[in-house]
Each structure stands twice: as structure tokens, then as C-alpha cells.
Design a protein around this motif. Structure first.
Motif, short mmCIF file in Angstrom:
data_model
loop_
_atom_site.label_atom_id
_atom_site.label_comp_id
_atom_site.label_asym_id
_atom_site.label_seq_id
_atom_site.Cartn_x
_atom_site.Cartn_y
_atom_site.Cartn_z
N GLU A 1 0.83 -1.21 0.00
CA GLU A 1 0.00 0.00 0.00
C GLU A 1 0.86 1.26 0.00
O GLU A 1 0.59 2.20 -0.72
CB GLU A 1 -0.94 0.01 1.20
CG GLU A 1 -2.01 -1.05 1.10
CD GLU A 1 -2.73 -1.26 2.40
OE1 GLU A 1 -3.93 -0.96 2.45
OE2 GLU A 1 -2.10 -1.72 3.37
N TYR A 2 1.91 1.24 0.81
CA TYR A 2 2.81 2.39 0.86
C TYR A 2 3.58 2.52 -0.45
O TYR A 2 3.79 3.63 -0.95
CB TYR A 2 3.78 2.25 2.03
CG TYR A 2 3.12 2.31 3.38
CD1 TYR A 2 2.80 3.53 3.97
CD2 TYR A 2 2.80 1.16 4.07
CE1 TYR A 2 2.20 3.59 5.20
CE2 TYR A 2 2.20 1.20 5.32
CZ TYR A 2 1.90 2.42 5.88
OH TYR A 2 1.30 2.48 7.11
N ALA A 3 4.02 1.41 -1.00
CA ALA A 3 4.75 1.44 -2.27
C ALA A 3 3.88 2.05 -3.36
O ALA A 3 4.37 2.80 -4.21
CB ALA A 3 5.19 0.03 -2.66
N PHE A 4 2.59 1.74 -3.34
CA PHE A 4 1.66 2.28 -4.33
C PHE A 4 1.62 3.81 -4.27
O PHE A 4 1.63 4.48 -5.29
CB PHE A 4 0.26 1.71 -4.12
CG PHE A 4 -0.78 2.30 -5.02
CD1 PHE A 4 -0.85 1.93 -6.34
CD2 PHE A 4 -1.68 3.24 -4.52
CE1 PHE A 4 -1.81 2.49 -7.19
CE2 PHE A 4 -2.63 3.80 -5.36
CZ PHE A 4 -2.70 3.42 -6.69
N LYS B 1 2.79 6.38 -7.38
CA LYS B 1 1.99 7.46 -7.97
C LYS B 1 2.75 8.78 -7.92
O LYS B 1 2.73 9.56 -8.87
CB LYS B 1 0.64 7.60 -7.25
CG LYS B 1 -0.29 6.45 -7.51
CD LYS B 1 -0.66 6.42 -8.98
CE LYS B 1 -1.56 5.27 -9.30
NZ LYS B 1 -1.73 5.10 -10.73
N ARG B 2 3.43 9.01 -6.83
CA ARG B 2 4.21 10.26 -6.69
C ARG B 2 5.37 10.28 -7.69
O ARG B 2 5.67 11.30 -8.29
CB ARG B 2 4.73 10.38 -5.26
CG ARG B 2 3.60 10.62 -4.30
CD ARG B 2 4.05 10.59 -2.87
NE ARG B 2 2.87 10.63 -2.02
CZ ARG B 2 2.82 10.19 -0.79
NH1 ARG B 2 3.89 9.70 -0.22
NH2 ARG B 2 1.71 10.26 -0.09
N LEU C 1 8.06 12.40 -12.47
CA LEU C 1 8.78 12.19 -13.72
C LEU C 1 8.14 12.92 -14.90
O LEU C 1 8.82 13.24 -15.88
CB LEU C 1 8.88 10.68 -14.02
CG LEU C 1 9.77 9.90 -13.07
CD1 LEU C 1 9.67 8.40 -13.34
CD2 LEU C 1 11.22 10.37 -13.18
N GLY C 2 6.86 13.22 -14.78
CA GLY C 2 6.17 13.93 -15.85
C GLY C 2 6.28 15.45 -15.76
O GLY C 2 5.89 16.16 -16.69
N LEU D 1 -0.78 13.31 -2.81
CA LEU D 1 -0.82 12.88 -1.42
C LEU D 1 -2.23 12.45 -1.08
O LEU D 1 -3.20 13.11 -1.42
CB LEU D 1 -0.37 14.01 -0.49
CG LEU D 1 1.03 14.55 -0.76
CD1 LEU D 1 1.33 15.71 0.18
CD2 LEU D 1 2.07 13.46 -0.58
N SER D 2 -2.34 11.34 -0.42
CA SER D 2 -3.64 10.80 -0.04
C SER D 2 -3.62 10.43 1.43
O SER D 2 -3.51 9.25 1.77
CB SER D 2 -3.98 9.58 -0.90
OG SER D 2 -5.21 9.04 -0.49
#
Length: 132
Positions: free
Chosen positions: A12-15, A19-20, A25-26, A41-42
Motif C-alpha cells: 500500500e505504501y509502495a503504491f 503514484k508520486r 517524472l512527468g 498525497l492521499s
């Protein structure tokens, strides 16, 4: 951070960090990063993941405490409290079983061997007169 959480089985933390990373990178500039990063951030979802971990620690602590109380009535009260906290943990993680303490992410918190934990669970079940 993503790789670290993956190594520890904290998916869950890796997910969250994945996303961050995608968002970062974009970005083409610091200004873009500074405005978009907070959107990834969620805290609600991260709080839920933390609650599962914290609740599992409470259950372990209570299981141990039952065995440190000499007074039988205190043991029974602590056993009832343990069951309530265990049920809260099952609400947070419906797939949780005591064997989950030997799998990530819970195994990182578990100081007991399988036989020790089984003994603690058997004692509470004996006190309550029912299976957890």
C-alpha cells in the motif's frame, strides 16, 4: 521509498510512492512539481494503511498482557478487550488471520515464533471459551 516499501512487503505504501514518482517524472519544472505533488498525497488512504499496522500491534500487546496478569478476573477482562481489538483489526483487514503475523507487512512487527503466538492465542481462547 517505493522500492524500500516493496522490499518490506508494504504494498500500500509502495503504491503511494509509485503514484508520486509517476507524477514527478512527468513534470518539466520545479513549479510544476510543487503544484502537482500535493495532489498525489492521499492522507486518508495512508491513514487506513497505518491503522491496520497500529491495530495489529495493539492486538499483539494485549495477547502478551493477558499472560502477564496473575489475577484471573483481570485476564478475562483483558481477553475481552483483545477480542474487541481483534475484531476492529478484522474490519480494517478482512483477510487478517493470526497467521498473517508471519507475512508482510505484519511479520515486521511480530516478535513471537509461531509456537509462541499459537500458545498466546490458545490461552485467550481458553479464557473466553471460544475461537477467535
Amino acid at each position: 521509498m517505493k522500492q524500500l516499501y516493496e522490499e518490506f512487503g508494504l504494498e500500500e505504501y509502495a503504491f503511494f510512492y509509485s503514484k508520486r514518482e509517476e507524477m514527478a517524472l512527468g513534470c518539466k519544472s520545479y513549479a510544476e512539481l510543487a503544484t502537482k505533488l500535493p495532489q498525489t498525497l492521499s492522507p486518508v488512504t495512508e491513514t487506513e494503511a497505518n491503522e491496520k499496522i497500529n491495530q495489529s500491534v495493539i492486538v499483539l500487546q494485549l495477547l502478551f498482557q493477558i499472560n502477564t496478569l496473575a489475577n484471573l478476573s483481570h485476564q478475562k477482562e483483558k481477553a475481552k478487550q483483545t477480542k474487541q481489538e481483534y475484531l476492529k483489526l478484522k474490519e480494517l483487514d478482512p483477510n487478517f488471520r493470526f497467521d498473517s503475523y508471519f507475512q508482510n507487512p505484519y511479520r515486521l512487527l511480530n516478535p513471537f515464533t509461531k509456537s509462541q503466538l499459537n500458545r498466546l492465542v490458545q490461552i485467550i481462547e481458553t479464557i473466553l471459551g471460544e475461537e477467535l
